[in-house]
Design an enzyme around this catalytic site. Structure first.
Site, PDB file in Angstrom:
ATOM      1  N   GLY A 173       0.424  -0.744   0.181  1.00  0.00           N
ATOM      2  CA  GLY A 173       0.739   0.162  -0.495  1.00  0.00           C
ATOM      3  C   GLY A 173       1.409   1.549  -0.236  1.00  0.00           C
ATOM      4  CD  GLU A 190       1.294  -6.955   8.713  1.00  0.00           C
ATOM      5  OE1 GLU A 190       1.853  -7.882   9.383  1.00  0.00           O
ATOM      6  OE2 GLU A 190       1.878  -6.311   8.197  1.00  0.00           O
TER       7      GLU A 190
HETATM    8  C1  ST9 Z   1     -14.590   2.587   5.705  1.00  0.00           C
HETATM    9  C2  ST9 Z   1     -13.679   3.167   5.829  1.00  0.00           C
HETATM   10  C3  ST9 Z   1     -12.542   2.311   7.153  1.00  0.00           C
HETATM   11  C4  ST9 Z   1     -11.062   3.064   6.814  1.00  0.00           C
HETATM   12  C5  ST9 Z   1     -10.491   2.459   7.857  1.00  0.00           C
HETATM   13  C6  ST9 Z   1      -8.934   2.445   7.533  1.00  0.00           C
HETATM   14  C7  ST9 Z   1      -8.033   1.831   8.499  1.00  0.00           C
HETATM   15  C8  ST9 Z   1      -7.260   0.674   7.449  1.00  0.00           C
HETATM   16  C9  ST9 Z   1      -6.202   0.334   8.069  1.00  0.00           C
HETATM   17  C10 ST9 Z   1      -5.493  -1.076   6.879  1.00  0.00           C
HETATM   18  C11 ST9 Z   1      -4.284  -0.524   7.817  1.00  0.00           C
HETATM   19  C12 ST9 Z   1      -4.129  -1.994   7.477  1.00  0.00           C
HETATM   20  C13 ST9 Z   1      -2.383  -2.030   6.593  1.00  0.00           C
HETATM   21  C14 ST9 Z   1      -1.899  -3.238   6.778  1.00  0.00           C
HETATM   22  C15 ST9 Z   1      -1.255  -3.250   5.608  1.00  0.00           C
HETATM   23  C16 ST9 Z   1      -0.922  -5.097   4.936  1.00  0.00           C
HETATM   24  C17 ST9 Z   1       0.901  -5.372   5.326  1.00  0.00           C
HETATM   25  C18 ST9 Z   1       1.034  -6.365   4.990  1.00  0.00           C
HETATM   26  O1  ST9 Z   1       0.004  -6.625   4.351  1.00  0.00           O
HETATM   27  S1  ST9 Z   1       2.899  -6.967   4.792  1.00  0.00           S
HETATM   28  C19 ST9 Z   1       2.907  -8.228   3.885  1.00  0.00           C
HETATM   29  C20 ST9 Z   1       2.447  -9.209   5.223  1.00  0.00           C
HETATM   30  N1  ST9 Z   1       2.931 -10.527   5.570  1.00  0.00           N
HETATM   31  C21 ST9 Z   1       2.834 -11.646   6.152  1.00  0.00           C
HETATM   32  O2  ST9 Z   1       2.045 -11.445   7.092  1.00  0.00           O
HETATM   33  C22 ST9 Z   1       3.822 -13.083   5.638  1.00  0.00           C
HETATM   34  C23 ST9 Z   1       2.542 -13.945   6.473  1.00  0.00           C
HETATM   35  N2  ST9 Z   1       3.898 -14.959   6.544  1.00  0.00           N
HETATM   36  C24 ST9 Z   1       4.651 -15.115   7.630  1.00  0.00           C
HETATM   37  O3  ST9 Z   1       4.653 -14.014   8.807  1.00  0.00           O
HETATM   38  C25 ST9 Z   1       6.083 -16.113   7.707  1.00  0.00           C
HETATM   39  O4  ST9 Z   1       6.139 -16.243   6.357  1.00  0.00           O
HETATM   40  C26 ST9 Z   1       5.101 -16.951   8.280  1.00  0.00           C
HETATM   41  C27 ST9 Z   1       5.081 -16.818   9.955  1.00  0.00           C
HETATM   42  C28 ST9 Z   1       3.806 -17.987   8.378  1.00  0.00           C
HETATM   43  C29 ST9 Z   1       6.060 -18.357   8.564  1.00  0.00           C
HETATM   44  O5  ST9 Z   1       7.510 -17.799   8.695  1.00  0.00           O
HETATM   45  P1  ST9 Z   1       8.678 -18.619   8.218  1.00  0.00           P
HETATM   46  O6  ST9 Z   1      10.175 -17.934   8.583  1.00  0.00           O
HETATM   47  O7  ST9 Z   1       9.009 -19.688   7.217  1.00  0.00           O
HETATM   48  O8  ST9 Z   1       9.292 -19.627   9.536  1.00  0.00           O
HETATM   49  P2  ST9 Z   1       8.452 -20.988  10.342  1.00  0.00           P
HETATM   50  O9  ST9 Z   1       6.891 -21.398   9.920  1.00  0.00           O
HETATM   51  O10 ST9 Z   1       9.393 -21.777   9.266  1.00  0.00           O
HETATM   52  O11 ST9 Z   1       9.174 -20.943  11.569  1.00  0.00           O
HETATM   53  C30 ST9 Z   1      10.443 -20.617  12.312  1.00  0.00           C
HETATM   54  C31 ST9 Z   1      10.315 -20.507  13.492  1.00  0.00           C
HETATM   55  O12 ST9 Z   1      10.111 -18.729  13.438  1.00  0.00           O
HETATM   56  C32 ST9 Z   1       9.050 -18.316  14.476  1.00  0.00           C
HETATM   57  N3  ST9 Z   1       8.429 -16.878  13.962  1.00  0.00           N
HETATM   58  C33 ST9 Z   1       7.487 -17.095  13.078  1.00  0.00           C
HETATM   59  N4  ST9 Z   1       7.090 -15.984  12.776  1.00  0.00           N
HETATM   60  C34 ST9 Z   1       7.799 -15.396  13.532  1.00  0.00           C
HETATM   61  C35 ST9 Z   1       6.962 -13.397  14.174  1.00  0.00           C
HETATM   62  N5  ST9 Z   1       6.167 -12.421  13.938  1.00  0.00           N
HETATM   63  N6  ST9 Z   1       7.742 -13.423  16.006  1.00  0.00           N
HETATM   64  C36 ST9 Z   1       8.541 -14.345  16.417  1.00  0.00           C
HETATM   65  N7  ST9 Z   1       8.817 -15.776  15.653  1.00  0.00           N
HETATM   66  C37 ST9 Z   1       8.192 -16.379  14.294  1.00  0.00           C
HETATM   67  C38 ST9 Z   1       8.016 -19.690  14.403  1.00  0.00           C
HETATM   68  O13 ST9 Z   1       6.929 -19.372  15.622  1.00  0.00           O
HETATM   69  C39 ST9 Z   1       8.959 -20.676  14.484  1.00  0.00           C
HETATM   70  O14 ST9 Z   1       9.562 -20.839  15.571  1.00  0.00           O
HETATM   71  P3  ST9 Z   1       9.692 -22.741  16.041  1.00  0.00           P
HETATM   72  O15 ST9 Z   1       8.509 -22.923  15.622  1.00  0.00           O
HETATM   73  O16 ST9 Z   1      11.178 -22.516  15.239  1.00  0.00           O
HETATM   74  O17 ST9 Z   1      10.763 -22.356  17.450  1.00  0.00           O
HETATM   75  C1  FAD Z   2      -5.418  -4.735   0.628  1.00  0.00           C
HETATM   76  C2  FAD Z   2      -4.577  -5.557   1.055  1.00  0.00           C
HETATM   77  C3  FAD Z   2      -3.002  -4.698   1.385  1.00  0.00           C
HETATM   78  C4  FAD Z   2      -1.618  -5.438   1.070  1.00  0.00           C
HETATM   79  N1  FAD Z   2      -0.935  -4.585   1.675  1.00  0.00           N
HETATM   80  C5  FAD Z   2       0.550  -5.246   1.495  1.00  0.00           C
HETATM   81  C6  FAD Z   2       1.445  -3.983   2.360  1.00  0.00           C
HETATM   82  O1  FAD Z   2       1.569  -3.102   2.562  1.00  0.00           O
HETATM   83  N2  FAD Z   2       2.852  -4.992   2.034  1.00  0.00           N
HETATM   84  C7  FAD Z   2       3.251  -6.435   1.644  1.00  0.00           C
HETATM   85  O2  FAD Z   2       4.146  -6.641   2.129  1.00  0.00           O
HETATM   86  N3  FAD Z   2       1.751  -6.467   1.166  1.00  0.00           N
HETATM   87  C8  FAD Z   2       0.850  -5.587   1.763  1.00  0.00           C
HETATM   88  N4  FAD Z   2      -0.196  -7.623   1.274  1.00  0.00           N
HETATM   89  C9  FAD Z   2       0.292  -8.686   0.314  1.00  0.00           C
HETATM   90  C10 FAD Z   2      -0.797  -9.783   2.359  1.00  0.00           C
HETATM   91  O3  FAD Z   2       0.425  -9.533   3.042  1.00  0.00           O
HETATM   92  C11 FAD Z   2      -0.659 -11.381   1.365  1.00  0.00           C
HETATM   93  O4  FAD Z   2      -1.409 -10.668   0.319  1.00  0.00           O
HETATM   94  C12 FAD Z   2      -0.452 -12.141   2.681  1.00  0.00           C
HETATM   95  O5  FAD Z   2       0.472 -12.147   3.351  1.00  0.00           O
HETATM   96  C13 FAD Z   2      -1.131 -13.742   1.880  1.00  0.00           C
HETATM   97  O6  FAD Z   2      -0.242 -14.003   0.416  1.00  0.00           O
HETATM   98  P1  FAD Z   2      -0.643 -14.682  -0.902  1.00  0.00           P
HETATM   99  O7  FAD Z   2      -1.482 -13.037  -0.969  1.00  0.00           O
HETATM  100  O8  FAD Z   2      -0.002 -14.500  -0.858  1.00  0.00           O
HETATM  101  O9  FAD Z   2      -1.526 -15.506  -0.017  1.00  0.00           O
HETATM  102  P2  FAD Z   2      -1.627 -16.995  -0.365  1.00  0.00           P
HETATM  103  O10 FAD Z   2      -0.362 -17.567   0.596  1.00  0.00           O
HETATM  104  O11 FAD Z   2      -1.073 -17.577  -1.334  1.00  0.00           O
HETATM  105  O12 FAD Z   2      -2.739 -17.560  -0.223  1.00  0.00           O
HETATM  106  C14 FAD Z   2      -3.680 -18.037  -0.879  1.00  0.00           C
HETATM  107  C15 FAD Z   2      -4.081 -19.447  -0.677  1.00  0.00           C
HETATM  108  O13 FAD Z   2      -3.470 -20.844   0.356  1.00  0.00           O
HETATM  109  C16 FAD Z   2      -3.200 -20.914   2.024  1.00  0.00           C
HETATM  110  N5  FAD Z   2      -2.116 -21.157   1.705  1.00  0.00           N
HETATM  111  C17 FAD Z   2      -1.462 -20.211   1.749  1.00  0.00           C
HETATM  112  N6  FAD Z   2       0.208 -20.962   2.177  1.00  0.00           N
HETATM  113  C18 FAD Z   2      -0.935 -22.171   2.817  1.00  0.00           C
HETATM  114  C19 FAD Z   2       0.312 -23.141   3.972  1.00  0.00           C
HETATM  115  N7  FAD Z   2       1.493 -23.551   3.799  1.00  0.00           N
HETATM  116  N8  FAD Z   2      -0.320 -23.707   4.554  1.00  0.00           N
HETATM  117  C20 FAD Z   2      -1.847 -24.151   4.072  1.00  0.00           C
HETATM  118  N9  FAD Z   2      -2.662 -22.710   3.284  1.00  0.00           N
HETATM  119  C21 FAD Z   2      -2.452 -22.147   2.802  1.00  0.00           C
HETATM  120  C22 FAD Z   2      -4.268 -19.752   2.269  1.00  0.00           C
HETATM  121  O14 FAD Z   2      -4.603 -20.176   3.193  1.00  0.00           O
HETATM  122  C23 FAD Z   2      -4.819 -19.462   0.984  1.00  0.00           C
HETATM  123  O15 FAD Z   2      -6.565 -19.754   1.104  1.00  0.00           O
HETATM  124  C24 FAD Z   2      -1.498  -6.548   1.095  1.00  0.00           C
HETATM  125  C25 FAD Z   2      -3.022  -7.604   0.913  1.00  0.00           C
HETATM  126  C26 FAD Z   2      -4.057  -6.952   0.819  1.00  0.00           C
HETATM  127  C27 FAD Z   2      -5.282  -7.845   0.120  1.00  0.00           C
END
Ligand code: ST9
Ligand code: FAD
Length: 664
Positions: free
Chosen positions: A177, A424
């Site tokens: 974003g 997130e």
């Molecule tokens: C009507 C109007 C209303 C208006 C309202 C206005 C308000 C609007 C609000 C909007 C604002 C919000 C904006 C939001 C923007 C979104 C920005 C994004 O999406 S940004 C993009 C966001 N993208 C995503 O969120 C991506 C999601 N994916 C991920 O975070 C990672 O790939 C993962 C966690 C899935 C795996 O990670 P990976 O490295 O492959 O890890 P493993 O599985 O292999 O585990 C290894 C070890 O690491 C540990 N560990 C893991 N994470 C953490 C942590 N954070 N810390 C500590 N530890 C952690 C885990 O437990 C494990 O521990 P152990 O068992 O070894 O002890």
């Molecule tokens: C409105 C909006 C704002 C955003 N803003 C930002 C931003 O500011 N910065 C930024 O970097 N990113 C941003 N993103 C991206 C966002 O963080 C990713 O879209 C989000 O992390 C999901 O990842 P993906 O799109 O790769 O989904 P995918 O991982 O491709 O998911 C597709 C499907 O696969 C499933 N899946 C994937 N992996 C697994 C697994 N291991 N096990 C089981 N099921 C699985 C999911 O549950 C889902 O149903 C934004 C997205 C949106 C929609």
């Protein structure tokens, strides 16, 4: 009865002190005062008008968002608003835009991952908005799998620079974003390569655009990814794409608080957990939980007020019809959502405390509670956003046909809110992180290590695996210990069952893959236990105000008992409760609905939302719904003329010539 009379009558029925409840909702008298003042400041300023968002073109909407953001920034400076005030002010602006990403992700990423020198250089610029930043992590091909990102940052010792490159189309940054049209800078996540070795994903501060004319710097291709779900809604945000063609940045723009690259190109790995690099996501996930309560409260406020105004059936001798809020079905759908709004509020407060606590510990190099903080932020983000998205849609249906009108406020709220289930961290992916944490905790139970924090209940596994609920009558379901025990036993039994099933696989990872669906359910059960337990803990505190505690008690048990009803399969299949006890829970739930009924409107008034923030004709404070629905309809551009554009080309030809002068 007119709408305003309906709501005045409802307000008179309230059995508690609404002003005191407003303070409980806000968290403190001071927080209430700030929120009240900021919401009214925004509402009184015509620049923040939201009434025509649905009929604006994307370009108009975007430009208007820029205008609002610039105006907000001017006011924040002129009025010398504190950080707390300006955060709340921006929230009430209710306009997704680049400011969200700049303040919520770009600045925190530098604060959390930058060295002291980097913070000194970049934060003053960012804090004064002399540079505008975004968070560029996700790529076209990889979002959830952060370790799978493809963008490279290769160190060149000759020039002391990193060369950023997008080697494939799927490596293009996609979604950030604020990236598409506004940001001058980004924190970019890329694979660090030194001396031919890949050290995994790291963060870099990258200038994207020329500060003089805003054009992308040579080697950078950038743009907006296109229209998203819903009219208006999140389309005010310029989610963007970004490709690098061997784009160079100085070495000191790698965020080096954790690991470093020396002048010679030597990689010095971090001596702290590498997951600290994910810190910005943890911080945002925590705030998303509090936001869930706000969004749920907003939808519930609209649906509750309208349900008190709306009447259908039941007229006796030509008298008024029944308010739809009096139908038990309406209560059964609406009141658990009202209870959820309060429940998420309190668990959000607690999570904020947990986050602050872990941050302080990390500063003192104590990493012991990091896994729990990660599991709680991930799991609660997942659980509360899923429930809130579903809740907003349910509120739309609770408002019948009029809920489908844009001016009900619900379609736009849903469209803006629903990506919270994905951004997130996808909600399923995040819940699996909780499941991993639970499986580890269960595996360690036999080692004698007593689990702590939110898994402390697992330390009583012996009792919780065998106990039978002692509920004998409906009122027992108001006993906090009995309710907690039911939730603990269910959560533990589901986790242990998964752990036992995992043992049947030789390969643990393969077993985990097979059991994904069960593991997600176990994660949800654990998160629901956290929410229930934090609500109960809240009741144990000193709560002021006539009748306030009593209302909170009702809401707490409505929240818990409706979960039991909704997930009855879990509670019965784990033998946590019997069918008879489930039936008693239902009886108690019905009784709680009756007790809540006279207080429903006052309980949503306690959110203290302005009509501006609600943005809903159906949820207006004065309940004056019908005349305002007409007013809104007449404002629609289609009503500018009586005969529409296109009549002569496309409607008139249908009508036969000889009929045209007739009146049939
Ligand atoms: C009507 C109007 C209303 C208006 C309202 C206005 C308000 C609007 C609000 C909007 C604002 C919000 C904006 C939001 C923007 C979104 C920005 C994004 O999406 S940004 C993009 C966001 N993208 C995503 O969120 C991506 C999601 N994916 C991920 O975070 C990672 O790939 C993962 C966690 C899935 C795996 O990670 P990976 O490295 O492959 O890890 P493993 O599985 O292999 O585990 C290894 C070890 O690491 C540990 N560990 C893991 N994470 C953490 C942590 N954070 N810390 C500590 N530890 C952690 C885990 O437990 C494990 O521990 P152990 O068992 O070894 O002890
Ligand atoms: C409105 C909006 C704002 C955003 N803003 C930002 C931003 O500011 N910065 C930024 O970097 N990113 C941003 N993103 C991206 C966002 O963080 C990713 O879209 C989000 O992390 C999901 O990842 P993906 O799109 O790769 O989904 P995918 O991982 O491709 O998911 C597709 C499907 O696969 C499933 N899946 C994937 N992996 C697994 C697994 N291991 N096990 C089981 N099921 C699985 C999911 O549950 C889902 O149903 C934004 C997205 C949106 C929609």
């Amino acid at each position: 009865m007119e709408g305003d009379d309906n709501l005045a009558h409802e307000r008179n029925k309230a059995e508690f002190d609404v002003n005191e409840m407003k303070i409980v909702w806000a968290g403190s008298r001071q927080a209430f005062e700030v929120s009240n003042r900021m919401s009214r400041l925004v509402a009184s300023d015509p620049v923040f008008d939201k009434s025509n968002r649905a009929v604006m073109t994307r370009k108009e909407l975007f430009k208007n968002t820029l205008r609002k953001s610039a105006h907000a920034w001017k006011l924040i400076n002129e009025l010398c608003l504190s950080d707390e005030e300006s955060t709340i002010f921006k929230y009430f602006m209710d306009q997704p835009g680049f400011l969200d990403l700049h303040w919520r992700m770009f600045v925190p990423a530098i604060k959390g991952q930058g060295t002291e020198e980097q913070k000194q250089k970049w934060l003053p610029l960012a804090n004064k908005m002399q540079i505008i930043g975004c968070y560029a992590q996700t790529e076209l091909g990889h979002g959830s799998n952060v370790q799978g990102l493809e963008t490279t940052a290769t160190f060149n010792p000759q020039t002391d620079q990193f060369i950023l490159h997008s080697p494939t189309q799927t490596s293009s940054k996609w979604w950030p974003g604020g990236l598409g049209k506004v940001s001058t800078h980004a924190v970019v996540y890329a694979r660090l390569i030194t001396n031919g070795k890949d050290h995994g994903v790291h963060g870099f501060i990258v200038q994207l655009r020329n500060l003089d004319d805003h054009s992308p710097l040579p080697g950078i291709t950038i743009g907006d990814i296109g229209v998203k779900f819903g009219n208006g809604a999140y389309n005010s945000m310029d989610n963007g794409f970004l490709m690098f063609d061997k784009f160079c940045i100085p070495r000191d723009q790698m965020l080096m608080r954790l690991s470093k690259v020396t002048r010679e190109g030597k990689y010095v790995p971090s001596d702290v957990p590498r997951q600290l690099m994910y810190g910005t996501m943890v911080s945002v996930r925590q705030t998303i939980v509090s936001n869930a309560s706000v969004a749920m409260a907003r939808a519930v406020c609209i649906a509750t007020r309208y349900s008190a105004v709306r009447r259908q059936f039941g007229s006796q001798n030509g008298g008024v019809e029944t308010q739809v809020i009096d139908y038990k079905t309406q209560q059964n759908r609406l009141f658990p959502l009202l209870a959820s709004a309060y429940a998420f509020r309190f668990v959000g407060e607690w999570l904020k405390w947990l986050y602050t606590d872990v941050t302080q510990r990390l500063e003192a190099s104590d990493f012991a509670t990091l896994p729990e903080a990660h599991a709680c932020t991930a799991g609660l983000k997942s659980m509360t956003t899923s429930a809130t998205s579903d809740g907003i849609e349910e509120c739309r249906k609770l408002c019948g046909g009029h809920g489908y009108l844009w001016c009900s406020g619900l379609p736009e709220l849903f469209a803006v809110y629903v990506p919270a289930c994905t951004y997130e961290g996808d909600n399923v992916v995040l819940q699996l992180q909780v499941a991993r944490f639970l499986m580890k905790t269960v595996a360690q139970l036999s080692s004698g290590n007593a689990p702590a924090g939110t898994t402390a209940y697992m330390g009583r596994a012996k009792h919780l695996l065998q106990c039978r609920s002692s509920i004998q009558k409906a009122e027992d379901w108001l006993n906090p210990a009995m309710v907690l025990e039911a939730f603990e036993a269910r959560a533990l039994r589901m986790a242990v069952s998964c752990a036992n099933n995992l043992k049947k696989f030789e390969n643990q990872e393969q077993g985990f893959s097979e059991l994904l669906a069960d593991l997600v359910e176990a994660g949800i059960a654990h998160c629901q236990l956290i929410v229930v337990s934090k609500f109960i803990a809240k009741l144990e505190r000193d709560i002021k105000g006539k009748g306030v505690k009593n209302q909170l008690k009702n809401l707490c048990y409505i929240y818990a008992l409706h979960l039991i009803h909704k997930h009855l399969g879990d509670f019965l299949s784990t033998n946590t409760i019997t069918p008879e006890q489930a039936s008693l829970a239902n009886n108690q739930l019905r009784s709680l609905y009756s007790q809540l009924r006279p207080n429903a409107v006052a309980l949503v008034d306690a959110f203290d939302y302005t009509d501006h923030y609600l943005g809903s004709v159906l949820g207006r404070y004065d309940g004056n719904v019908y005349p305002k629905l007409f007013e809104e309809a007449l404002k629609d551009p289609l009503n500018d003329s009586v005969v529409p554009d296109g009549y002569h080309e496309y409607i008139r030809p249908f009508i036969k010539q000889d009929l045209r002068s007739a009146r049939l």
